[in-house]
Scaffold this active site. Structure first.
Site, mmCIF file in Angstrom:
data_model
loop_
_atom_site.group_PDB
_atom_site.id
_atom_site.type_symbol
_atom_site.label_atom_id
_atom_site.label_comp_id
_atom_site.label_asym_id
_atom_site.label_seq_id
_atom_site.Cartn_x
_atom_site.Cartn_y
_atom_site.Cartn_z
ATOM 1 N N HIS A 40 0.811 -1.222 0.000
ATOM 2 C CA HIS A 40 0.000 0.000 0.000
ATOM 3 C C HIS A 40 0.847 1.275 0.000
ATOM 4 O O HIS A 40 0.353 2.336 -0.347
ATOM 5 C CB HIS A 40 -1.018 -0.002 1.159
ATOM 6 C CG HIS A 40 -0.456 0.296 2.510
ATOM 7 N ND1 HIS A 40 -0.112 -0.691 3.405
ATOM 8 C CD2 HIS A 40 -0.201 1.471 3.130
ATOM 9 C CE1 HIS A 40 0.324 -0.136 4.521
ATOM 10 N NE2 HIS A 40 0.284 1.176 4.375
ATOM 11 N N ASP A 70 0.420 -7.688 1.710
ATOM 12 C CA ASP A 70 0.683 -6.248 1.668
ATOM 13 C C ASP A 70 2.184 -5.956 1.739
ATOM 14 O O ASP A 70 2.631 -5.110 2.512
ATOM 15 C CB ASP A 70 -0.070 -5.524 2.795
ATOM 16 C CG ASP A 70 -0.044 -4.007 2.620
ATOM 17 O OD1 ASP A 70 0.242 -3.523 1.506
ATOM 18 O OD2 ASP A 70 -0.298 -3.298 3.615
ATOM 19 N N GLY A 139 3.228 6.855 7.830
ATOM 20 C CA GLY A 139 4.641 7.032 7.497
ATOM 21 C C GLY A 139 5.497 5.905 8.037
ATOM 22 O O GLY A 139 6.599 5.660 7.555
ATOM 23 N N ASN A 140 5.004 5.203 9.077
ATOM 24 C CA ASN A 140 5.708 4.026 9.594
ATOM 25 C C ASN A 140 5.467 2.800 8.724
ATOM 26 O O ASN A 140 6.211 1.815 8.824
ATOM 27 C CB ASN A 140 5.240 3.666 11.005
ATOM 28 C CG ASN A 140 5.963 4.400 12.098
ATOM 29 O OD1 ASN A 140 5.374 5.206 12.790
ATOM 30 N ND2 ASN A 140 7.244 4.121 12.266
ATOM 31 N N SER A 141 4.429 2.829 7.898
ATOM 32 C CA SER A 141 4.095 1.661 7.075
ATOM 33 C C SER A 141 5.299 1.207 6.268
ATOM 34 O O SER A 141 5.972 2.010 5.622
ATOM 35 C CB SER A 141 2.958 1.996 6.111
ATOM 36 O OG SER A 141 1.750 2.109 6.793
#
Length: 190
Positions: A40, A70, A139-141
């Protein structure tokens, strides 16, 4: 290993990723010569912008996506000084273990937060996720969830909005499964 050591050791292995839709995090696996992130984060883009403190901002190709888990794998620049990050064992993980999330939430570079594994095997939509109370934000994804040995045990993936530190990571076992699918396709196992 202290959190200060995590930041120092991981600083050049945790990558900032940007697309026209937003930002995220990735991390370098030297054994596979790949940058790992979430699907994502890179969704619908063949190339994304990557950067570290020593790696100038540049475009990199998205090589592989695994929509089931993902996950996404991104090409590493030919000339790089990326710090190597290693994978840990899902089987060695237990509820209550301390973990650290490292990433670039809201553009705040190389942020870390410490917490515990609330549930090692929280099942959502038929898949296991590591539930943690570690502060994970937009933003940590795609960034690493790291055990106290400094090994990646998960890929930070989503939060429950409105929840208080309800973060979820794709377990390292699913990442290893995706790597096993990818390696025969590219033949670049180091």
């Amino acid at each position: 290993m202290s959190r200060a050591h995590f930041i120092a050791d991981y600083k050049e292995g945790v990558i900032q990723i940007a697309t026209p839709q937003g930002t995220g995090t990735g991390f370098y696996l030297g054994k596979y010569n790949l940058i790992v992130s979430n699907h994502h984060v890179v969704k619908n883009y063949a190339r994304v912008t990557i950067k570290t403190q020593k790696l100038r901002k540049q475009l990199a190709r998205v090589l592989f996506v695994d929509t089931k888990y993902d996950l996404a794998f991104i090409e590493v620049p030919a000339e790089h000084a990326l710090g190597n990050i290693s994978l840990g064992s899902y089987d060695a993980l237990h509820d209550g273990d301390e973990v650290v999330a490292i990433g670039h939430p809201y553009g705040l570079n190389y942020s870390s937060s410490r917490g515990v594994v609330s549930r090692k095997d929280r099942v959502t939509n038929g898949l296991k996720y590591i539930q943690t109370d570690t502060a994970i934000n937009p933003g940590n994804s795609g960034g690493p969830l790291v055990n106290m040995k400094g090994e990646v045990i998960g890929v930070n993936t989503f939060i429950i909005r409105g929840g208080d530190n309800l973060g979820f990571a794709v377990p390292v076992m699913y990442l290893k499964e995706s790597l096993d699918q990818y390696i025969p396709l590219c033949g670049t196992y180091v």
